[in-house]
Design a protein around this motif. Structure first.
Motif, PDB file in Angstrom:
ATOM      1  N   HIS A  72     -34.546  54.322 -13.206  1.00 14.77           N
ATOM      2  CA  HIS A  72     -35.570  55.326 -12.902  1.00 14.77           C
ATOM      3  C   HIS A  72     -35.451  56.459 -13.908  1.00 14.77           C
ATOM      4  O   HIS A  72     -34.355  56.932 -14.201  1.00 14.77           O
ATOM      5  N   LYS A  73     -36.574  56.893 -14.427  1.00 15.91           N
ATOM      6  CA  LYS A  73     -36.581  57.918 -15.470  1.00 15.91           C
ATOM      7  C   LYS A  73     -35.894  59.203 -15.018  1.00 15.91           C
ATOM      8  O   LYS A  73     -35.219  59.871 -15.819  1.00 15.91           O
ATOM      9  N   VAL A  74     -36.040  59.582 -13.758  1.00 11.01           N
ATOM     10  CA  VAL A  74     -35.439  60.828 -13.270  1.00 11.01           C
ATOM     11  C   VAL A  74     -33.916  60.753 -13.339  1.00 11.01           C
ATOM     12  O   VAL A  74     -33.252  61.728 -13.699  1.00 11.01           O
ATOM     13  N   LEU A  75     -33.355  59.604 -13.016  1.00 16.08           N
ATOM     14  CA  LEU A  75     -31.908  59.440 -13.113  1.00 16.08           C
ATOM     15  C   LEU A  75     -31.466  59.549 -14.567  1.00 16.08           C
ATOM     16  O   LEU A  75     -30.400  60.109 -14.859  1.00 16.08           O
ATOM     17  N   GLN A  76     -32.258  59.035 -15.482  1.00 16.90           N
ATOM     18  CA  GLN A  76     -31.949  59.170 -16.904  1.00 16.90           C
ATOM     19  C   GLN A  76     -31.965  60.636 -17.339  1.00 16.90           C
ATOM     20  O   GLN A  76     -31.096  61.092 -18.086  1.00 16.90           O
ATOM     21  N   ALA A 135     -30.426  50.032  -3.770  1.00 16.04           N
ATOM     22  CA  ALA A 135     -31.083  48.760  -4.047  1.00 16.04           C
ATOM     23  C   ALA A 135     -32.580  48.840  -3.780  1.00 16.04           C
ATOM     24  O   ALA A 135     -33.380  48.247  -4.513  1.00 16.04           O
ATOM     25  N   GLU A 136     -32.973  49.577  -2.745  1.00 13.69           N
ATOM     26  CA  GLU A 136     -34.393  49.683  -2.383  1.00 13.69           C
ATOM     27  C   GLU A 136     -35.172  50.492  -3.410  1.00 13.69           C
ATOM     28  O   GLU A 136     -36.229  50.078  -3.878  1.00 13.69           O
ATOM     29  N   ASN A 137     -34.672  51.666  -3.720  1.00 14.94           N
ATOM     30  CA  ASN A 137     -35.285  52.535  -4.721  1.00 14.94           C
ATOM     31  C   ASN A 137     -34.238  53.558  -5.132  1.00 14.94           C
ATOM     32  O   ASN A 137     -33.972  54.504  -4.392  1.00 14.94           O
ATOM     33  N   PRO A 138     -33.623  53.382  -6.299  1.00 19.19           N
ATOM     34  CA  PRO A 138     -32.494  54.237  -6.694  1.00 19.19           C
ATOM     35  C   PRO A 138     -32.829  55.711  -6.823  1.00 19.19           C
ATOM     36  O   PRO A 138     -31.918  56.533  -6.870  1.00 19.19           O
ATOM     37  N   VAL A 139     -34.116  56.072  -6.854  1.00 21.64           N
ATOM     38  CA  VAL A 139     -34.456  57.494  -6.930  1.00 21.64           C
ATOM     39  C   VAL A 139     -33.942  58.242  -5.697  1.00 21.64           C
ATOM     40  O   VAL A 139     -33.735  59.452  -5.734  1.00 21.64           O
TER      41      VAL A 139
END
Length: 277
Positions: A72-76, A135-139
């Motif tokens: 996910h871009k936010v985690l990056q 797993a569902e949505n890492p955000v």
């Protein structure tokens, strides 16, 4: 998982929305567990029992973040500053420093995690939930990164000094949990790092968060506190806590216990808004 960039930043800011969403559960936490927390600093063993629970929590949050950082871009976007707040190795070193013997420290660490199983049950449930939401949505990990990093960073200098004074520590050995990894970064202080962490969530992340992403983060945020409350409650069942309770009643008195409660509560349950470092 990736999202399509959009042109608007978050209004109101995401961090403010998280704070608003967790306000009630945060206040409930303080009202319900102060007595338990008032005893944590009366015994090295009891203190280690408590931080060993959160050693696992931080370890799993950090492991899952590293695993999913490119999903996910936010985690990056958070990666350059997230490394500053890594806590798990420091918590383990503190436990090994403060427990009466290396054997007792190892026993405690192995009791928390053995063959991939976590003890107590509340800790297993916590880890299971982290793995499921990642797993569902890492955000959704943003809820944990924000709450847990903010909680332990807020007031960190004051808490660190309290632990040092209480246990007669002359160096940072035993209180590394409150230290930030600023070496090699552009941050002059923890305050700067936390300000940047929040800025990224409130400004840079906005174009990469869908309405669904935001809804998931806000729904998950109160569950961070629910999980923390369940973990702290298990400390009451330990032999170290029972001894600390007896010692506190006999030696410290209610007034001092309440003072320690306020300080101890800040360690794990301060709403993440500012830092002292």
């Amino acid at each position: 998982m990736t999202t399509t960039p959009r042109d608007a930043s978050l209004t109101p800011p995401l961090t403010q929305r998280i704070n608003d969403t967790t306000k009630d559960v945060h206040e409930k936490s303080g009202n319900s567990i102060n007595w338990k927390l008032s005893l944590i600093l009366t015994s090295k063993e009891c203190y280690c029992e408590a931080i060993s629970l959160f050693w696992i929590v931080y370890r799993e949050i950090e492991r899952l973040y590293d695993k999913h950082v490119n999903d996910h871009k936010v985690l990056q976007l958070l990666q350059p500053v997230a490394i500053v707040f890594q806590r798990a190795p420091k918590a383990e070193r503190d436990i090994r420093t403060l427990m009466p013997s290396p054997e007792q420290a190892q026993e405690l660490l192995e009791r928390r995690c053995s063959d991939g199983k976590y003890t107590p049950r509340a800790l297993q449930d916590y880890v299971d939930r982290l793995e499921r939401i990642a797993a569902e949505n890492p955000v959704q990990l943003v809820a944990y990164l924000y709450a847990m990093n903010g909680a332990i960073t807020g007031g960190g200098v004051a808490i660190q000094k309290m632990v040092q004074k209480t246990f007669g520590l002359k160096t940072l050995e035993g209180v590394e949990l409150f230290e930030l990894n600023l070496s090699g970064t552009s941050f002059a202080s923890g305050r700067e790092a936390w300000k940047e962490f929040k800025r990224i969530l409130d400004e840079d992340a906005g174009p990469y968060l869908t309405d669904e992403d935001i809804d998931l983060i806000l729904k998950e945020a109160p569950k961070v506190f629910d999980g923390n409350n369940a973990l702290v409650a298990t400390v009451q069942q330990t032999r170290a806590f029972g001894k600390a309770a007896a010692d506190c009643t006999r030696r410290l008195g209610i007034v001092l216990a309440v003072v320690i409660a306020v300080v101890a509560a800040a360690v794990l349950y301060t709403t993440p808004s500012t830092t002292s470092k």
